[in-house]
Scaffold this motif. Structure first.
Motif, PDB file in Angstrom:
ATOM      1  N   ALA A  24       0.837  -1.213   0.000  1.00 21.32           N
ATOM      2  CA  ALA A  24       0.000   0.000   0.000  1.00 21.32           C
ATOM      3  C   ALA A  24       0.865   1.253   0.000  1.00 21.32           C
ATOM      4  O   ALA A  24       0.601   2.207  -0.743  1.00 21.32           O
ATOM      5  CB  ALA A  24      -0.933  -0.011   1.209  1.00 21.32           C
ATOM      6  N   VAL A  25       1.910   1.259   0.801  1.00 25.29           N
ATOM      7  CA  VAL A  25       2.821   2.414   0.837  1.00 25.29           C
ATOM      8  C   VAL A  25       3.507   2.576  -0.511  1.00 25.29           C
ATOM      9  O   VAL A  25       3.613   3.697  -1.034  1.00 25.29           O
ATOM     10  CB  VAL A  25       3.853   2.269   1.975  1.00 25.29           C
ATOM     11  CG1 VAL A  25       4.951   3.317   1.857  1.00 25.29           C
ATOM     12  CG2 VAL A  25       3.163   2.352   3.327  1.00 25.29           C
ATOM     13  N   ASP A  26       3.963   1.475  -1.108  1.00 28.51           N
ATOM     14  CA  ASP A  26       4.589   1.558  -2.424  1.00 28.51           C
ATOM     15  C   ASP A  26       3.637   2.122  -3.466  1.00 28.51           C
ATOM     16  O   ASP A  26       4.032   2.903  -4.336  1.00 28.51           O
ATOM     17  CB  ASP A  26       5.095   0.186  -2.876  1.00 28.51           C
ATOM     18  CG  ASP A  26       6.440  -0.177  -2.286  1.00 28.51           C
ATOM     19  OD1 ASP A  26       7.128   0.730  -1.775  1.00 28.51           O
ATOM     20  OD2 ASP A  26       6.812  -1.365  -2.336  1.00 28.51           O
ATOM     21  N   CYS A  27       2.361   1.749  -3.401  1.00 29.75           N
ATOM     22  CA  CYS A  27       1.365   2.270  -4.342  1.00 29.75           C
ATOM     23  C   CYS A  27       1.203   3.780  -4.184  1.00 29.75           C
ATOM     24  O   CYS A  27       1.125   4.510  -5.181  1.00 29.75           O
ATOM     25  CB  CYS A  27       0.013   1.577  -4.141  1.00 29.75           C
ATOM     26  SG  CYS A  27      -0.013  -0.123  -4.692  1.00 29.75           S
ATOM     27  N   ILE A  28       1.172   4.235  -2.942  1.00 27.12           N
ATOM     28  CA  ILE A  28       1.034   5.676  -2.678  1.00 27.12           C
ATOM     29  C   ILE A  28       2.252   6.421  -3.234  1.00 27.12           C
ATOM     30  O   ILE A  28       2.127   7.454  -3.895  1.00 27.12           O
ATOM     31  CB  ILE A  28       0.860   5.941  -1.169  1.00 27.12           C
ATOM     32  CG1 ILE A  28      -0.501   5.409  -0.704  1.00 27.12           C
ATOM     33  CG2 ILE A  28       1.010   7.418  -0.842  1.00 27.12           C
ATOM     34  CD1 ILE A  28      -0.638   5.326   0.799  1.00 27.12           C
ATOM     35  N   VAL A  29       3.446   5.891  -2.986  1.00 27.20           N
ATOM     36  CA  VAL A  29       4.671   6.528  -3.465  1.00 27.20           C
ATOM     37  C   VAL A  29       4.694   6.553  -5.000  1.00 27.20           C
ATOM     38  O   VAL A  29       5.029   7.569  -5.599  1.00 27.20           O
ATOM     39  CB  VAL A  29       5.913   5.801  -2.904  1.00 27.20           C
ATOM     40  CG1 VAL A  29       7.190   6.273  -3.589  1.00 27.20           C
ATOM     41  CG2 VAL A  29       6.003   5.989  -1.394  1.00 27.20           C
ATOM     42  N   GLN A  30       4.330   5.440  -5.624  1.00 31.16           N
ATOM     43  CA  GLN A  30       4.295   5.386  -7.092  1.00 31.16           C
ATOM     44  C   GLN A  30       3.309   6.408  -7.659  1.00 31.16           C
ATOM     45  O   GLN A  30       3.590   7.070  -8.647  1.00 31.16           O
ATOM     46  CB  GLN A  30       3.923   3.978  -7.571  1.00 31.16           C
ATOM     47  CG  GLN A  30       4.995   2.940  -7.338  1.00 31.16           C
ATOM     48  CD  GLN A  30       6.229   3.173  -8.179  1.00 31.16           C
ATOM     49  OE1 GLN A  30       6.158   3.625  -9.326  1.00 31.16           O
ATOM     50  NE2 GLN A  30       7.389   2.869  -7.616  1.00 31.16           N
ATOM     51  N   LYS A  31       2.145   6.543  -7.008  1.00 33.83           N
ATOM     52  CA  LYS A  31       1.138   7.500  -7.471  1.00 33.83           C
ATOM     53  C   LYS A  31       1.660   8.917  -7.350  1.00 33.83           C
ATOM     54  O   LYS A  31       1.503   9.738  -8.254  1.00 33.83           O
ATOM     55  CB  LYS A  31      -0.153   7.331  -6.688  1.00 33.83           C
ATOM     56  CG  LYS A  31      -1.268   8.217  -7.183  1.00 33.83           C
ATOM     57  CD  LYS A  31      -2.558   7.956  -6.451  1.00 33.83           C
ATOM     58  CE  LYS A  31      -3.658   8.849  -6.996  1.00 33.83           C
ATOM     59  NZ  LYS A  31      -4.929   8.625  -6.337  1.00 33.83           N
ATOM     60  N   GLN A  32       2.311   9.226  -6.221  1.00 35.44           N
ATOM     61  CA  GLN A  32       2.854  10.572  -6.019  1.00 35.44           C
ATOM     62  C   GLN A  32       3.944  10.880  -7.047  1.00 35.44           C
ATOM     63  O   GLN A  32       4.023  11.987  -7.555  1.00 35.44           O
ATOM     64  CB  GLN A  32       3.416  10.710  -4.592  1.00 35.44           C
ATOM     65  CG  GLN A  32       2.340  10.751  -3.541  1.00 35.44           C
ATOM     66  CD  GLN A  32       2.899  10.721  -2.126  1.00 35.44           C
ATOM     67  OE1 GLN A  32       4.047  10.383  -1.901  1.00 35.44           O
ATOM     68  NE2 GLN A  32       2.054  11.060  -1.156  1.00 35.44           N
ATOM     69  N   ARG A  33       4.768   9.901  -7.367  1.00 37.93           N
ATOM     70  CA  ARG A  33       5.825  10.100  -8.353  1.00 37.93           C
ATOM     71  C   ARG A  33       5.238  10.352  -9.733  1.00 37.93           C
ATOM     72  O   ARG A  33       5.775  11.149 -10.502  1.00 37.93           O
ATOM     73  CB  ARG A  33       6.755   8.896  -8.402  1.00 37.93           C
ATOM     74  CG  ARG A  33       7.683   8.808  -7.232  1.00 37.93           C
ATOM     75  CD  ARG A  33       8.605   7.635  -7.359  1.00 37.93           C
ATOM     76  NE  ARG A  33       9.440   7.520  -6.176  1.00 37.93           N
ATOM     77  CZ  ARG A  33      10.097   6.419  -5.838  1.00 37.93           C
ATOM     78  NH1 ARG A  33      10.014   5.342  -6.585  1.00 37.93           N
ATOM     79  NH2 ARG A  33      10.820   6.398  -4.754  1.00 37.93           N
ATOM     80  N   SER A  34       4.154   9.668 -10.055  1.00 41.65           N
ATOM     81  CA  SER A  34       3.562   9.830 -11.390  1.00 41.65           C
ATOM     82  C   SER A  34       2.856  11.184 -11.535  1.00 41.65           C
ATOM     83  O   SER A  34       2.650  11.649 -12.642  1.00 41.65           O
ATOM     84  CB  SER A  34       2.597   8.693 -11.685  1.00 41.65           C
ATOM     85  OG  SER A  34       1.453   8.784 -10.849  1.00 41.65           O
TER      86      SER A  34
END
Length: 116
Positions: free
Chosen positions: A104-114
């Motif tokens: 879940a944390v990785d998904c949030i980080v990936q979304k913020q990066r995109s």
């Protein structure tokens, strides 16, 4: 490994990092000091990089059983476009919950990066 070590050393000369070594030297300061007296590492290594997925799986399972205390997080496959979180058939409920939180944390980080 030598090229990667040189690159890391150039980027952060103060980072405690070493190149190739046997697992016993990475995990035991006493062994490491005997075979690599000029090593920059202090204490036990907190990150092990394996040459193959098979080697990583073997090491993960050995460490999990011998010193993991039954609590593990991983394995995680790196070096691909996005992180891959792997749950093996032996995964406990605790490991599933931990990996779910990490994912879940990785998904949030990936979304913020995109979005940047």
């Amino acid at each position: 490994m030598q090229a990667a070590l040189a690159l890391i050393g150039a980027m952060d000369p103060d980072l405690e990092v070493e190149g190739e070594m046997h697992g016993d030297a990475a995990l035991s300061e006493e062994v490491r000091n005997a075979v690599l007296p000029h090593s920059r590492l202090k204490g036990e290594a907190n990150l092990l990089i394996m040459p193959t997925a098979d080697a990583a799986n073997i090491a993960f399972n050995l460490l999990k059983v011998t010193v993991g205390g039954g609590v593990t997080l991983g394995p995680i496959l790196l070096g691909v476009a996005k992180p891959v979180h792997i749950l093996t058939p032996s995964a406990t409920v605790r490991r599933i919950v931990n990996m779910t939180a990490l994912t879940a944390v990785d998904c949030i980080v990936q979304k913020q990066r995109s979005q940047t």
